[in-house]
Scaffold this motif. Structure first.
Motif, PDB file in Angstrom:
ATOM      1  N   THR A  26       0.847  -1.187   0.000  1.00 16.36           N
ATOM      2  CA  THR A  26       0.000   0.000   0.000  1.00 16.36           C
ATOM      3  C   THR A  26       0.882   1.237   0.000  1.00 16.36           C
ATOM      4  OG1 THR A  26      -1.798   1.145   1.129  1.00 16.36           O
ATOM      5  CG2 THR A  26      -0.155   0.112   2.521  1.00 16.36           C
ATOM      6  N   THR A  27       0.390   2.295  -0.603  1.00  9.08           N
ATOM      7  CA  THR A  27       1.145   3.547  -0.661  1.00  9.08           C
ATOM      8  C   THR A  27       0.875   4.366   0.594  1.00  9.08           C
ATOM      9  OG1 THR A  27       0.954   3.571  -3.071  1.00  9.08           O
ATOM     10  CG2 THR A  27       1.541   5.639  -1.995  1.00  9.08           C
ATOM     11  N   LEU A  28       1.943   4.818   1.253  1.00 11.58           N
ATOM     12  CA  LEU A  28       1.804   5.581   2.488  1.00 11.58           C
ATOM     13  C   LEU A  28       1.208   6.955   2.216  1.00 11.58           C
ATOM     14  CD1 LEU A  28       5.144   4.826   4.368  1.00 11.58           C
ATOM     15  CD2 LEU A  28       2.863   3.987   4.921  1.00 11.58           C
ATOM     16  N   LEU A  29       0.244   7.332   3.060  1.00  9.80           N
ATOM     17  CA  LEU A  29      -0.368   8.649   2.988  1.00  9.80           C
ATOM     18  C   LEU A  29      -0.317   9.244   4.391  1.00  9.80           C
ATOM     19  CD1 LEU A  29      -1.919  10.815   1.409  1.00  9.80           C
ATOM     20  CD2 LEU A  29      -4.041   9.641   2.033  1.00  9.80           C
ATOM     21  N   ALA A 283       1.292  13.533  13.712  1.00  9.76           N
ATOM     22  CA  ALA A 283       1.560  13.077  12.354  1.00  9.76           C
ATOM     23  C   ALA A 283       1.896  11.590  12.359  1.00  9.76           C
ATOM     24  CB  ALA A 283       2.711  13.870  11.745  1.00  9.76           C
ATOM     25  N   GLY A 284       1.402  10.867  11.366  1.00  8.40           N
ATOM     26  CA  GLY A 284       1.678   9.433  11.287  1.00  8.40           C
ATOM     27  C   GLY A 284       0.994   8.809  10.091  1.00  8.40           C
ATOM     28  N   TYR A 285       0.960   7.471  10.077  1.00 10.47           N
ATOM     29  CA  TYR A 285       0.416   6.713   8.939  1.00 10.47           C
ATOM     30  C   TYR A 285      -0.460   5.584   9.474  1.00 10.47           C
ATOM     31  CZ  TYR A 285       4.378   8.986   6.642  1.00 10.47           C
ATOM     32  OH  TYR A 285       5.301   9.908   6.178  1.00 10.47           O
ATOM     33  N   TRP A 286      -1.586   5.374   8.819  1.00 11.65           N
ATOM     34  CA  TRP A 286      -2.439   4.234   9.133  1.00 11.65           C
ATOM     35  C   TRP A 286      -1.971   3.035   8.319  1.00 11.65           C
ATOM     36  CZ3 TRP A 286      -5.515   3.513  13.048  1.00 11.65           C
ATOM     37  CH2 TRP A 286      -6.162   4.588  13.648  1.00 11.65           C
ATOM     38  N   LEU A 287      -1.806   1.887   9.002  1.00 11.12           N
ATOM     39  CA  LEU A 287      -1.423   0.644   8.342  1.00 11.12           C
ATOM     40  C   LEU A 287      -2.259  -0.497   8.913  1.00 11.12           C
ATOM     41  CD1 LEU A 287       2.485   0.865   8.307  1.00 11.12           C
ATOM     42  CD2 LEU A 287       0.956   1.083   6.348  1.00 11.12           C
ATOM     43  N   PRO A 288      -2.537  -1.525   8.114  1.00 14.53           N
ATOM     44  CA  PRO A 288      -3.222  -2.689   8.682  1.00 14.53           C
ATOM     45  C   PRO A 288      -2.314  -3.419   9.659  1.00 14.53           C
ATOM     46  CG  PRO A 288      -2.557  -3.114   6.415  1.00 14.53           C
ATOM     47  CD  PRO A 288      -2.296  -1.660   6.665  1.00 14.53           C
ATOM     48  N   LEU A 289      -2.928  -4.133  10.603  1.00 12.81           N
ATOM     49  CA  LEU A 289      -2.150  -4.875  11.593  1.00 12.81           C
ATOM     50  C   LEU A 289      -1.215  -5.877  10.936  1.00 12.81           C
ATOM     51  CD1 LEU A 289      -4.859  -5.560  14.335  1.00 12.81           C
ATOM     52  CD2 LEU A 289      -2.771  -4.240  14.633  1.00 12.81           C
ATOM     53  N   SER A 290      -1.626  -6.437   9.818  1.00 14.23           N
ATOM     54  CA  SER A 290      -0.815  -7.448   9.132  1.00 14.23           C
ATOM     55  C   SER A 290       0.475  -6.875   8.569  1.00 14.23           C
ATOM     56  CB  SER A 290      -1.632  -8.096   8.013  1.00 14.23           C
ATOM     57  OG  SER A 290      -2.083  -7.104   7.093  1.00 14.23           O
ATOM     58  N   GLU A 337       6.022   9.785   2.923  1.00 20.98           N
ATOM     59  CA  GLU A 337       4.781   9.686   2.157  1.00 20.98           C
ATOM     60  C   GLU A 337       5.085   9.231   0.738  1.00 20.98           C
ATOM     61  OE1 GLU A 337       0.671  12.223   1.544  1.00 20.98           O
ATOM     62  OE2 GLU A 337       2.530  13.295   1.980  1.00 20.98           O
ATOM     63  N   GLY A 338       4.274   8.317   0.219  1.00 25.27           N
ATOM     64  CA  GLY A 338       4.441   7.802  -1.134  1.00 25.27           C
ATOM     65  C   GLY A 338       5.185   6.487  -1.195  1.00 25.27           C
ATOM     66  N   GLU A 339       5.840   6.078  -0.096  1.00 27.03           N
ATOM     67  CA  GLU A 339       6.552   4.799  -0.111  1.00 27.03           C
ATOM     68  C   GLU A 339       5.553   3.645  -0.077  1.00 27.03           C
ATOM     69  OE1 GLU A 339      10.896   5.298   1.794  1.00 27.03           O
ATOM     70  OE2 GLU A 339       9.269   5.289   3.251  1.00 27.03           O
ATOM     71  N   LEU A 340       6.029   2.471  -0.606  1.00 27.24           N
ATOM     72  CA  LEU A 340       5.206   1.271  -0.634  1.00 27.24           C
ATOM     73  C   LEU A 340       5.549   0.397   0.562  1.00 27.24           C
ATOM     74  CD1 LEU A 340       5.335   0.348  -4.422  1.00 27.24           C
ATOM     75  CD2 LEU A 340       3.409   1.285  -3.169  1.00 27.24           C
ATOM     76  N   VAL A 341       4.533   0.020   1.335  1.00 33.49           N
ATOM     77  CA  VAL A 341       4.715  -0.834   2.494  1.00 33.49           C
ATOM     78  C   VAL A 341       3.958  -2.140   2.255  1.00 33.49           C
ATOM     79  CG1 VAL A 341       4.240  -1.113   4.959  1.00 33.49           C
ATOM     80  CG2 VAL A 341       5.031   1.075   4.082  1.00 33.49           C
ATOM     81  N   ILE A 342       4.657  -3.266   2.483  1.00 31.30           N
ATOM     82  CA  ILE A 342       4.039  -4.584   2.325  1.00 31.30           C
ATOM     83  C   ILE A 342       3.000  -4.773   3.424  1.00 31.30           C
ATOM     84  CG2 ILE A 342       4.467  -7.070   2.325  1.00 31.30           C
ATOM     85  CD1 ILE A 342       7.271  -6.460   1.278  1.00 31.30           C
TER      86      ILE A 342
END
Length: 358
Positions: A26-29, A283-290, A337-342
């Motif tokens: 997913t792309t970081l926002l 400031a931060g980023y939302w990511l799924p727990l997985s 921002e914009g980086e791809l996170v698995i």
């Protein structure tokens, strides 16, 4: 041989791209805030509860209410035998009447003494009488004035006794101090009650009050006069914050907040749950727990996909979990921002591994 080398170089990238592990990313926002939902439980209490009783002993002769009856402010609820009180009131009224009559008679005596003194002084001034008589009349006038002062004091005392008798007589009957519902009735007609004994309990029916214990950190999200949401018996109702008590509970260490709920259908004594929603600036980023992967010493990391083209390389980045939701986390760290996170399958991927984003 040269031709074979050229063919091998042309074949390697294609084979590497085919063998690269496919991953979802997913792309970081970047976000500037997140919302915290907290639930705090407490009890619902009546706004006012009074345990009614008499100041003096006596026999109950009248009860106008039963448990569950609704009453208005000032309604007569219960009364004691008033015979003795009525007699005391009559005696006090008679004492006031006697004191007033004695005062009026003494005022007349004083006026008569003063008139005699003036007349005798006029006779002496014309040389027709003795001065001794004038002195005697002056002394009589002063005595009459003193008696008048004593009778004025006696009238004040009798009046005060009458007012006291009236107060005691009124207190032989209990009226409703406010509009409410009779919660309990402890006596019946003919019961001899003692001073201070609870005979009726009345509960105000204008609403209920929620007493909620909250941690000190939650006080930053509360403001007196603002409305907040509650869940009571599977229903959602609103309540207004009326006050925050200045001393923390010594057992739980929580701060008690008082909320007024205007819904008259709510019952006191049940549990209410404050649904507190707070907006936290960070400031931060939302990511799924997985997307989280375990790192060294109990820290957390995420895997970032670097590089362009069909095959990319995985890098590990340490992150701090600021807030955890139901199925996602709010993190901050060495991310852009914009980086791809698995977002899944991190257990089968190691930093430096070639992957293909699907």
């Amino acid at each position: 041989l040269l031709f074979g080398l050229v063919l091998g170089l042309m074949w390697l990238p294609g084979k590497a791209g085919a063998d690269a592990l496919p991953v979802n990313a997913t792309t970081l926002l970047e976000q500037q805030h997140y919302t915290v939902n907290r639930h705090y439980a407490g009890m619902l209490n009546p706004l006012r509860t009074s345990q009614l009783g008499f100041e003096s002993s006596g026999v109950v002769t009248l009860i106008n209410v039963r448990e569950g009856d609704r009453v208005a402010a000032g309604d007569a609820l219960i009364a004691l035998d008033m015979a003795a009180g009525w007699a005391d009131l009559m005696v006090a009224q008679a004492n006031v009447a006697n004191a007033r009559a004695s005062l009026l008679a003494q005022q007349a005596q004083l006026e008569l003494a003063q008139s005699n003194l003036r007349r005798d002084a006029d006779i002496v001034a014309r040389g027709l009488g003795a001065a001794q008589r004038t002195e005697e009349l002056a002394i009589q006038g002063r005595v009459a004035q003193a008696r008048l002062s004593m009778l004025e004091t006696a009238l004040q005392s009798a009046t005060a006794q009458l007012e006291l008798a009236q107060v005691r007589f009124r207190k032989l009957q209990i009226n409703a101090p406010f509009a409410g519902i009779i919660q309990s009735r402890g006596v019946d007609e003919g019961t001899i009650v003692s001073p201070g004994q609870t005979v009726l309990t009345i509960v105000e029916d204008a609403g209920v009050e929620a007493r909620i214990g909250l941690p000190e950190s939650a006080m930053n999200y509360l403001q007196v006069g603002q409305s907040y949401q509650f869940r009571v018996a599977e229903r959602q109702v609103s309540g207004v914050l009326k006050a925050v008590l200045p001393v923390a509970d010594q057992v739980t260490g929580t701060i008690t907040a008082l909320f007024e709920l205007q819904d008259k259908s709510l019952f006191a004594g049940v549990v209410a749950e404050l649904l507190l929603t707070a907006d936290v600036q960070a400031a931060g980023y939302w990511l799924p727990l997985s997307a989280l992967a375990e790192s060294q010493r109990g820290l957390w990391a995420v895997l970032v996909v670097k590089g362009e083209g069909e095959v990319s390389v995985v890098e590990s980045r340490l992150v701090e979990v600021i807030h955890r939701g139901d199925d996602a986390v709010y993190v901050r760290g060495t991310l852009r921002e914009g980086e791809l996170v698995i977002v899944d399958g991190t257990a089968r991927i190691v930093p430096g591994q070639g992957v293909r984003v699907t």
